[in-house]
Each structure stands twice: as structure tokens, then as C-alpha cells.
Design a protein around this motif. Structure first.
Motif, PDB file in Angstrom:
ATOM      1  N   CYS A  27       0.827  -1.210   0.000  1.00  0.00           N
ATOM      2  CA  CYS A  27       0.000   0.000   0.000  1.00  0.00           C
ATOM      3  C   CYS A  27       0.862   1.261   0.000  1.00  0.00           C
ATOM      4  O   CYS A  27       0.427   2.309   0.462  1.00  0.00           O
ATOM      5  N   PRO A  36       0.669   5.974  -3.651  1.00  0.00           N
ATOM      6  CA  PRO A  36      -0.369   6.912  -3.199  1.00  0.00           C
ATOM      7  C   PRO A  36      -1.760   6.332  -3.422  1.00  0.00           C
ATOM      8  O   PRO A  36      -2.076   5.855  -4.521  1.00  0.00           O
ATOM      9  N   PRO A  37      -2.582   6.352  -2.419  1.00  0.00           N
ATOM     10  CA  PRO A  37      -3.927   5.778  -2.574  1.00  0.00           C
ATOM     11  C   PRO A  37      -4.794   6.639  -3.479  1.00  0.00           C
ATOM     12  O   PRO A  37      -4.642   7.861  -3.534  1.00  0.00           O
ATOM     13  N   SER A  38      -5.672   5.989  -4.183  1.00  0.00           N
ATOM     14  CA  SER A  38      -6.613   6.707  -5.041  1.00  0.00           C
ATOM     15  C   SER A  38      -7.719   7.323  -4.198  1.00  0.00           C
ATOM     16  O   SER A  38      -7.864   7.019  -3.011  1.00  0.00           O
ATOM     17  N   LYS A  39      -8.518   8.183  -4.822  1.00  0.00           N
ATOM     18  CA  LYS A  39      -9.622   8.800  -4.095  1.00  0.00           C
ATOM     19  C   LYS A  39     -10.636   7.764  -3.621  1.00  0.00           C
ATOM     20  O   LYS A  39     -11.188   7.886  -2.520  1.00  0.00           O
ATOM     21  N   SER A  40     -10.876   6.738  -4.458  1.00  0.00           N
ATOM     22  CA  SER A  40     -11.820   5.690  -4.046  1.00  0.00           C
ATOM     23  C   SER A  40     -11.268   4.905  -2.869  1.00  0.00           C
ATOM     24  O   SER A  40     -12.018   4.511  -1.960  1.00  0.00           O
ATOM     25  N   ASP A  41      -9.929   4.650  -2.876  1.00  0.00           N
ATOM     26  CA  ASP A  41      -9.314   3.964  -1.746  1.00  0.00           C
ATOM     27  C   ASP A  41      -9.470   4.775  -0.468  1.00  0.00           C
ATOM     28  O   ASP A  41      -9.797   4.232   0.593  1.00  0.00           O
ATOM     29  N   ILE A  42      -9.227   6.075  -0.578  1.00  0.00           N
ATOM     30  CA  ILE A  42      -9.331   6.945   0.598  1.00  0.00           C
ATOM     31  C   ILE A  42     -10.748   6.925   1.157  1.00  0.00           C
ATOM     32  O   ILE A  42     -10.957   6.797   2.377  1.00  0.00           O
ATOM     33  N   ARG A  43     -11.743   7.005   0.283  1.00  0.00           N
ATOM     34  CA  ARG A  43     -13.137   6.983   0.746  1.00  0.00           C
ATOM     35  C   ARG A  43     -13.456   5.662   1.431  1.00  0.00           C
ATOM     36  O   ARG A  43     -14.101   5.643   2.489  1.00  0.00           O
ATOM     37  N   HIS A  92      -5.102  11.916   5.632  1.00  0.00           N
ATOM     38  CA  HIS A  92      -6.511  11.800   5.241  1.00  0.00           C
ATOM     39  C   HIS A  92      -7.368  11.195   6.353  1.00  0.00           C
ATOM     40  O   HIS A  92      -8.594  11.187   6.249  1.00  0.00           O
TER      41      HIS A  92
END
Length: 367
Positions: free
Chosen positions: A7, A10-17, A69
Motif C-alpha cells: 500500500c 499513493p492511494p486513489s480517491k476511491s481507496d481513501i473513501r 486523510h
């Protein structure tokens, strides 16, 4: 190996959500277990606090992945929000049953960002909650069982009765009288049946429980004949264990040996009685809850409705009540409340439809 090795990108926006949702849910679950622990003491309190600590480790995992985040607060899922409200207000077996189902739906087994240990934790948490819920079900399963099933029987039987009689074309007054007669007859029958059933179960348990007469008779028994061995073999022990126990009881062994079925702790039988309940409590619960259930189908007639309007209102009221009782049974059994509620609704309306068809045929034939 670093569990976060996969991991590092950098995480994607969907991953962060998604991870923020996991984080919020873990925080909520930890809070639920702490709220439940406040209403308990002893061993159950310790277990619930240990579960809250484990959820805290999962929370840290997602917080570490999210980094900056993870500082923003996010509401947990609706299910866990409701669970926490219930845990604060009630702290009952129903909350534990819902928590058990929530743990069984953990997505960590197929979530790449979750560790194998986290997935294993969730499986174990489900079993821990199942064990705690089982204790609560045992405390409820006597009188509460009579209450829930008494109400359900009242709903179904009296709805079927008034539907069948109403289909013959009789007056609303006669339907109301029949409904009250069915309520009283059914409630008395249910109460008497529950009393006899529970009393019989308690008497069977009492007759089955081994006595300690062997302690009185052992010193005077003939060692060579030694019928005491037969006592222990009749209780399920192997010949070797029975001979060992008999020798100990007669004073020829100064040691502790294989546990005997005749020496079960009294608490075992106390728990058996607790699960069954008492005859009078079960009888009163059945009478009252059958009456409350049987009253619902005739409420429209009590308030003066007639014909199709009364039938429709009765069906709506009984349908809602059947959904509630079915959902409660589902919760107590650890099954899906929705499926059990719909099954209860189908059974109740199926019985009403059958009697309505028979009443229609009878009314047509006698017209």
C-alpha cells in the motif's frame, strides 16, 4: 514482512473513501463494545472491553494507511450508527445479535488493504459475540419464547378465524363476537398448554438429575459384588472409569479420578431450569401475549369498521405485527430478521387465505 508493503503507492480517491469508511466503522464498533461493557460486569465486561481494544488495533491500521486523510471525521455506516444507539439505550441480547451479524459481514477477507490477521480477528469476534448472545438467549428463552410465540399464535389464529367467518357473509357483530371468543379460548388454551409443558420439562429434569445416594450407601456395599459400578455405568461411564469411581466412593482410593456424570455441578441444572422458565410465568406470558396478538385482528370491528374496510385494516395491522414478531425471532436466532419477518408474514397470510377460501365455499353452499 511489512503488512503495508502493498500500500506504499499513493492511494486513489476511491481507496481513501473506502478506508475512511472502514476507519469510521471500526471506531463505531469499538464504541459499541465499550457501551455494552458499561452495562455488564465480571467476565462479560472484560470480554467486551477486549473486543473494543481489538477494534482499536484495526482502527490504527486504517489510520496509518490514511495518514493525513485520516484526520477528517466520517460518519460510520447506518447499521453501526443504529447499533450504537441501541447499545447505549438498551444493551440487550438484541444488540448482541445485531453485532454478531455485523461481524459476520466483515469485508476484510477480500479487502487487499486489510491484513490476514484483521480478517481472522473478525471471524473470531463473530464467535465471541455469538457466545455472549447465546448467554442472553438462554436467559430469555423460557418466558420470552412463550411471549413471542404466544403473540404470533394470537395474530395468526384470530386473523384466520375472522377471515373464515367473515367470508361466510355474517354480520360484523357476529365477527366481533367470534373474534373475542377465539381470543379467550386461544389464550386459555395457550396458557394451560405452556404451564403443562414447562412443568413437565422441569419434572423430567428433576427426575433425570442424578442423586447422591451413592455417598450414603457406598460404605456398606460388598466390594466383591459392588453394584455401585452398575450405577456409574448406567450413567454413561466406561467400565474402567466406573470401577475407579466406585472404588473411590467406597474409600479404597485416595485420589481424584475421571469425572462422573453423577457429580455434575448444581449450576448445570440451575441453568437448565433458567432456560426453561417457570410454569406460572410461562402460562401468564402466553395468556397475555396471545390475547394481545389476537386482539389486533378485531380492532377494526371494535372501532366500528365493516366489510372490506375492516378486512383491509385488519390485514395491515396483523401484517405489521407479524413482521415485528418474525424479526424478533430472527434476531434471537442469529438469522436474518428480514427473511424471518417475511416468512412469518407469508405463513400468517397463508393461513388467513386458506380459511377465507373455506369460508367462502361454506357461505356459498349455505346461501
Amino acid at each position: 514482512m511489512d503488512p503495508h508493503a502493498d500500500c506504499q503507492a499513493p492511494p486513489s480517491k476511491s481507496d481513501i473513501r473506502l478506508w475512511r469508511r472502514y476507519l469510521a466503522d471500526e471506531r463505531a464498533e469499538a464504541a459499541i463494545y465499550r457501551d455494552l461493557a458499561q452495562r455488564r460486569d465480571g467476565e462479560e465486561r472484560e470480554i467486551l472491553l477486549a473486543l473494543a481494544e481489538a477494534e482499536g488495533r484495526h482502527e490504527k491500521h486504517w489510520r496509518d494507511l490514511l495518514g493525513e486523510h485520516g484526520d477528517q471525521r466520517l460518519r460510520p455506516s447506518f447499521r453501526r450508527t443504529v447499533l450504537r444507539v441501541l447499545a447505549r439505550r438498551f444493551g440487550s441480547v438484541f444488540v448482541l445479535a445485531l453485532a454478531q451479524r455485523a461481524e459476520s459481514r466483515s469485508p476484510y477477507a477480500t479487502e487487499p488493504a486489510a491484513t490476514e490477521a484483521m480478517a481472522a480477528d473478525e471471524l473470531i469476534h463473530e464467535e465471541v459475540i455469538r457466545g455472549l448472545a447465546t448467554r442472553g438467549r438462554a436467559r430469555l428463552s423460557g418466558n420470552f419464547r412463550a411471549a413471542v410465540f404466544g403473540a404470533n399464535d394470537g395474530l395468526v389464529s384470530n386473523l384466520a378465524l375472522i377471515m373464515g367467518i367473515g367470508a361466510t357473509g355474517v354480520s360484523s357483530g357476529f365477527i366481533l363476537f367470534s373474534g373475542f371468543a377465539g381470543l379467550l379460548a386461544g389464550a386459555l388454551s395457550m396458557g394451560a398448554g405452556e404451564y403443562v409443558s414447562v412443568r413437565s420439562q422441569r419434572e423430567l429434569l428433576s427426575a433425570t438429575r442424578p442423586t447422591q445416594i451413592t455417598l450414603q450407601a457406598a460404605p456398606d456395599l460388598d466390594l466383591n459384588a459392588n453394584e455401585l459400578v452398575l450405577v456409574y455405568r448406567a450413567r454413561g461411564m466406561t467400565p474402567e472409569a466406573a470401577e475407579h469411581r466406585a472404588a473411590e466412593r467406597m474409600g479404597y482410593l485416595d485420589c481424584d479420578c475421571d469425572p462422573s456424570l453423577s457429580l455434575q455441578a448444581p449450576e448445570t441444572y440451575a441453568n437448565d431450569y433458567q432456560e426453561i422458565g417457570t410454569g406460572w410465568n410461562a402460562a401468564v406470558s402466553s395468556f397475555l401475549f396471545f390475547s394481545s396478538g389476537a386482539l389486533i385482528p378485531i380492532l377494526p370491528y371494535i372501532f366500528g369498521l365493516q366489510g372490506t374496510a375492516a378486512v383491509v385494516v385488519a390485514l395491515i395491522l396483523v401484517g405489521l405485527a407479524l413482521l415485528v414478531t418474525g424479526g424478533i425471532v430472527g434476531l434471537l436466532s442469529g438469522a436474518s430478521p428480514v427473511k424471518r419477518a417475511l416468512r412469518q408474514l407469508a405463513i400468517g397470510f397463508g393461513a388467513a387465505l386458506a380459511t377465507y377460501v373455506l369460508g367462502s365455499l361454506f357461505g356459498t353452499g349455505t346461501a
